[in-house]
Design an enzyme around this catalytic site. Structure first.
Site, PDB file in Angstrom:
ATOM      1  N   TRP A 103       0.841  -1.210   0.000  1.00  0.00           N
ATOM      2  CA  TRP A 103       0.000   0.000   0.000  1.00  0.00           C
ATOM      3  C   TRP A 103       0.866   1.247   0.000  1.00  0.00           C
ATOM      4  O   TRP A 103       0.537   2.239  -0.666  1.00  0.00           O
ATOM      5  CB  TRP A 103      -0.961  -0.021   1.193  1.00  0.00           C
ATOM      6  CG  TRP A 103      -1.904  -1.188   1.109  1.00  0.00           C
ATOM      7  CD1 TRP A 103      -1.943  -2.275   1.939  1.00  0.00           C
ATOM      8  CD2 TRP A 103      -2.919  -1.412   0.119  1.00  0.00           C
ATOM      9  NE1 TRP A 103      -2.915  -3.143   1.517  1.00  0.00           N
ATOM     10  CE2 TRP A 103      -3.530  -2.647   0.410  1.00  0.00           C
ATOM     11  CE3 TRP A 103      -3.368  -0.688  -0.996  1.00  0.00           C
ATOM     12  CZ2 TRP A 103      -4.571  -3.177  -0.364  1.00  0.00           C
ATOM     13  CZ3 TRP A 103      -4.395  -1.216  -1.765  1.00  0.00           C
ATOM     14  CH2 TRP A 103      -4.986  -2.441  -1.452  1.00  0.00           C
ATOM     15  N   ASP A 172      -1.331   6.806   6.438  1.00  0.00           N
ATOM     16  CA  ASP A 172      -2.391   5.894   6.002  1.00  0.00           C
ATOM     17  C   ASP A 172      -2.595   4.921   7.161  1.00  0.00           C
ATOM     18  O   ASP A 172      -1.789   4.026   7.385  1.00  0.00           O
ATOM     19  CB  ASP A 172      -1.963   5.152   4.733  1.00  0.00           C
ATOM     20  CG  ASP A 172      -2.955   4.046   4.355  1.00  0.00           C
ATOM     21  OD1 ASP A 172      -3.984   3.903   5.026  1.00  0.00           O
ATOM     22  OD2 ASP A 172      -2.684   3.332   3.363  1.00  0.00           O
ATOM     23  N   LYS A 196     -12.191  -1.681   8.074  1.00  0.00           N
ATOM     24  CA  LYS A 196     -11.501  -2.644   8.945  1.00  0.00           C
ATOM     25  C   LYS A 196     -11.882  -2.403  10.409  1.00  0.00           C
ATOM     26  O   LYS A 196     -12.468  -3.268  11.033  1.00  0.00           O
ATOM     27  CB  LYS A 196      -9.996  -2.561   8.733  1.00  0.00           C
ATOM     28  CG  LYS A 196      -9.622  -2.922   7.276  1.00  0.00           C
ATOM     29  CD  LYS A 196      -8.298  -2.343   6.891  1.00  0.00           C
ATOM     30  CE  LYS A 196      -8.064  -2.274   5.401  1.00  0.00           C
ATOM     31  NZ  LYS A 196      -8.265  -3.504   4.656  1.00  0.00           N
TER      32      LYS A 196
HETATM   33  N1  PMP Z   1      -4.049   1.199   2.738  1.00  0.00           N
HETATM   34  C1  PMP Z   1      -4.052   0.091   3.512  1.00  0.00           C
HETATM   35  C2  PMP Z   1      -3.082  -0.009   4.636  1.00  0.00           C
HETATM   36  C3  PMP Z   1      -4.965  -0.933   3.233  1.00  0.00           C
HETATM   37  O1  PMP Z   1      -4.976  -2.041   3.987  1.00  0.00           O
HETATM   38  C4  PMP Z   1      -5.881  -0.792   2.168  1.00  0.00           C
HETATM   39  C5  PMP Z   1      -6.945  -1.827   1.856  1.00  0.00           C
HETATM   40  N2  PMP Z   1      -6.757  -3.084   2.281  1.00  0.00           N
HETATM   41  C6  PMP Z   1      -5.807   0.362   1.385  1.00  0.00           C
HETATM   42  C7  PMP Z   1      -4.894   1.339   1.717  1.00  0.00           C
HETATM   43  C8  PMP Z   1      -6.730   0.567   0.223  1.00  0.00           C
HETATM   44  O2  PMP Z   1      -7.953   0.933   0.735  1.00  0.00           O
HETATM   45  P1  PMP Z   1      -9.250   1.113  -0.154  1.00  0.00           P
HETATM   46  O3  PMP Z   1      -9.650  -0.244  -0.608  1.00  0.00           O
HETATM   47  O4  PMP Z   1     -10.215   1.731   0.825  1.00  0.00           O
HETATM   48  O5  PMP Z   1      -8.920   2.023  -1.279  1.00  0.00           O
END
Ligand code: PMP
Length: 360
Positions: A103, A172, A196
């Site tokens: 991510w 994030d 989450k």
């Molecule tokens: N950042 C992290 C740490 C994640 O775990 C995730 C999704 N698993 C995301 C970003 C992406 O999030 P989204 O699906 O809400 O775009």
């Protein structure tokens, strides 16, 4: 009624039963309004009361100072990957990124479209299995971006990186927000997809210093300017009303449990128990290195893909769902978000123990 299984999903993840029941109650009529929560106008009195309460609870739980905005946005955390640099980065300016997982890599890649990206730390050399101890910050970065919990690789920062005073910290926090107390003052901007720890997929919580939301670029589409949402209390357009409502129910649930300090205690206990088992096991081992292990996503393997697959099959049949690890790590991943019950961890450990005995 269908029996609920233990849901180890990395997200959307398990929500407290009390939250689901209260949401169901209000589907046909929010309180005594005669209109269901899904059907209320976001400009009406009933929803505005819900909204005000959610903001107040959010501020109270995390101790968010008055000079920070609380925004409810759409497009997921992935949209924040580019919204942050679009607002704050210019072609000749630099942002520092701590690349500790997939991510974080994606966030850095989006930022490169708008300015210079300096990788101040990376754990890619050992497949993101640790949190780097040192960072090499650039002298004049606008901001430092990090991912507090790496959902895929099962690592987590124990505390905020010590970024230079001249830049602001962006986090994030999608997969560990509100899992423990947070010192908001240390951050310029925090973002997290709700699915989450906070509620349903479809809303992204952004907590940002007011001087930053005011200073972001005004040369980008209106919907992507933080100021638009800050000035309109997240109601410039139709916000995800149901998601905001459920987030409020989750906030109330967290408060009833004793707030973020209680969450931290219970999360440490749940994950600690599982790591303790894994460290003593002859068959299973945690993939994240001690010191950087996540309390939210516990990643582990046997070292034999066939055995991993067989364990997942056995566990699923026993009512332990969502344990398959991300394809880049393989093996298993147990996501133990706030609402995941301790009994589920006990059941997993028993299942691992039985499997190990059977295959020894
Ligand atoms: N950042 C992290 C740490 C994640 O775990 C995730 C999704 N698993 C995301 C970003 C992406 O999030 P989204 O699906 O809400 O775009």
């Amino acid at each position: 009624m269908v029996k609920r299984v233990f849901n180890f999903s990395p997200g959307p993840g398990v929500l407290p039963l009390e939250v689901l029941d209260e949401a169901r109650e209000n589907l046909r009529s929010l309180g005594n309004t005669g209109i269901g929560i899904l059907e209320h106008s976001h400009r009406g009195k009933a929803f505005l009361a819900v909204y005000e309460e959610v903001v107040a609870l959010c501020r109270e739980l995390a101790g968010i100072p008055d000079d920070y905005d609380i925004l409810f946005l759409q497009g997921g955390a992935s949209t924040q990957f580019f919204t942050v640099p679009m607002n704050f980065l210019t072609p000749n300016a630099t942002a520092d990124y701590l690349v500790t997982g997939a991510w974080a890599q994606k966030a850095a890649a989006e930022a490169k479209r708008f300015g210079r990206v300096h990788v101040a730390a990376s754990s890619e050399d050992r497949n993101f299995s640790y949190i780097p101890a040192e960072c090499d910050f650039s002298p004049n970065s606008v901001y430092v971006h990090f991912t507090s919990n790496n959902t895929i690789f099962g690592t987590q920062f124990g505390s905020e990186p010590k970024s230079p005073d001249s830049s602001f910290l962006v986090c994030d926090a999608s997969s560990d927000i509100f899992s423990k107390p947070i010192d908001v003052r240390r951050y310029g901007l925090i973002y997290a997809g709700a699915q989450k720890n906070l509620g349903p997929a479809g809303v992204t919580l952004v907590i940002a210093r007011k001087d930053l939301t005011a200073r972001g670029s005004s040369d980008i589409p209106t919907m992507l300017q933080y100021r638009t949402h800050a000035e309109n209390e997240s109601m410039y357009n139709t916000p995800p009303t149901f998601c905001i409502y459920v987030m409020g129910l989750v906030f109330k649930w967290i408060k009833r449990q004793g707030g973020l300090t209680a969450m931290a205690g219970w999360n440490a206990q749940k994950a600690g128990k599982l790591y303790e088992f894994l460290d003593a096991s002859r068959m299973f081992r945690a993939t994240a290195e001690p010191g950087g292990r996540s309390q939210m996503n516990v990643t582990f393997v046997t070292g034999d893909e066939k055995l991993d697959a067989e364990f997942i099959k056995t566990a699923t049949a026993a009512g332990l769902d969502g344990l398959k690890g991300h394809r880049s790590v393989g093996g298993m991943r147990a996501s133990l978000y706030n609402a995941f019950p301790p009994e589920g961890v006990d059941a997993l450990i028993q299942s691992l123990r039985d499997f190990e005995a059977k295959h020894a």
